[in-house]
Design a protein around this motif. Sequence first.
Motif, PDB file in Angstrom:
ATOM      1  N   GLY A  64      42.543  55.352  46.183  1.00 22.59           N
ATOM      2  CA  GLY A  64      41.986  54.100  46.691  1.00 22.59           C
ATOM      3  C   GLY A  64      41.795  53.054  45.606  1.00 22.59           C
ATOM      4  N   PHE A  65      41.624  53.502  44.378  1.00 21.59           N
ATOM      5  CA  PHE A  65      41.442  52.576  43.252  1.00 21.59           C
ATOM      6  C   PHE A  65      42.676  52.529  42.358  1.00 21.59           C
ATOM      7  CE2 PHE A  65      37.120  53.537  44.504  1.00 21.59           C
ATOM      8  CZ  PHE A  65      36.514  52.283  44.435  1.00 21.59           C
ATOM      9  N   ALA A  66      43.836  52.831  42.908  1.00 18.58           N
ATOM     10  CA  ALA A  66      45.068  52.888  42.119  1.00 18.58           C
ATOM     11  C   ALA A  66      45.427  51.542  41.481  1.00 18.58           C
ATOM     12  CB  ALA A  66      46.221  53.371  42.985  1.00 18.58           C
ATOM     13  N   SER A  67      44.938  50.446  42.035  1.00 20.81           N
ATOM     14  CA  SER A  67      45.246  49.138  41.448  1.00 20.81           C
ATOM     15  C   SER A  67      44.540  48.927  40.111  1.00 20.81           C
ATOM     16  CB  SER A  67      44.868  48.021  42.422  1.00 20.81           C
ATOM     17  OG  SER A  67      43.472  48.068  42.681  1.00 20.81           O
ATOM     18  N   GLU A  68      43.492  49.711  39.852  1.00 20.01           N
ATOM     19  CA  GLU A  68      42.789  49.656  38.571  1.00 20.01           C
ATOM     20  C   GLU A  68      42.758  51.076  37.981  1.00 20.01           C
ATOM     21  OE1 GLU A  68      39.206  47.430  38.310  1.00 20.01           O
ATOM     22  OE2 GLU A  68      39.618  46.414  40.211  1.00 20.01           O
TER      23      GLU A  68
END
Length: 123
Positions: free
Chosen positions: A30-34
């Motif tokens: 879910g936090f793959a963008s960061e």
Amino acid sequence: MSPEIRRAAIVSTSRGCGFAALAIVTAMIGFASEPALALRIGGVAFLLAAAILILKAWRAPRMPFRSTEVWLLLDDADRPSPGFAQTAISGARVEAFYRFAHMAATIAAVLLTGALLAGLMVD
């Protein structure tokens, strides 16, 4: 302690840890963008899982053997006598909890090191 009891304790513990790992990895995705934040979240979550497993290991000797999943997983022929069952099943559960706590702590160390390195690269 018989291999059947040890196997049942590992199966029981690995099932719960597998579900926890699935939840942690899902949160990380879910936090793959960061990436640094995703790794930090995973590391902290695996540390929490290790702490919970250690607490469960401390409480395992006091849990009645008949109310454990290990007892339910054993075939009637593999079940020890009640006098020995508490010691054998508690010992196997403690061993399994510590084994998986060690794995969770190792994964946490790798993830937190990765978060530190990813944070240094971004800055």
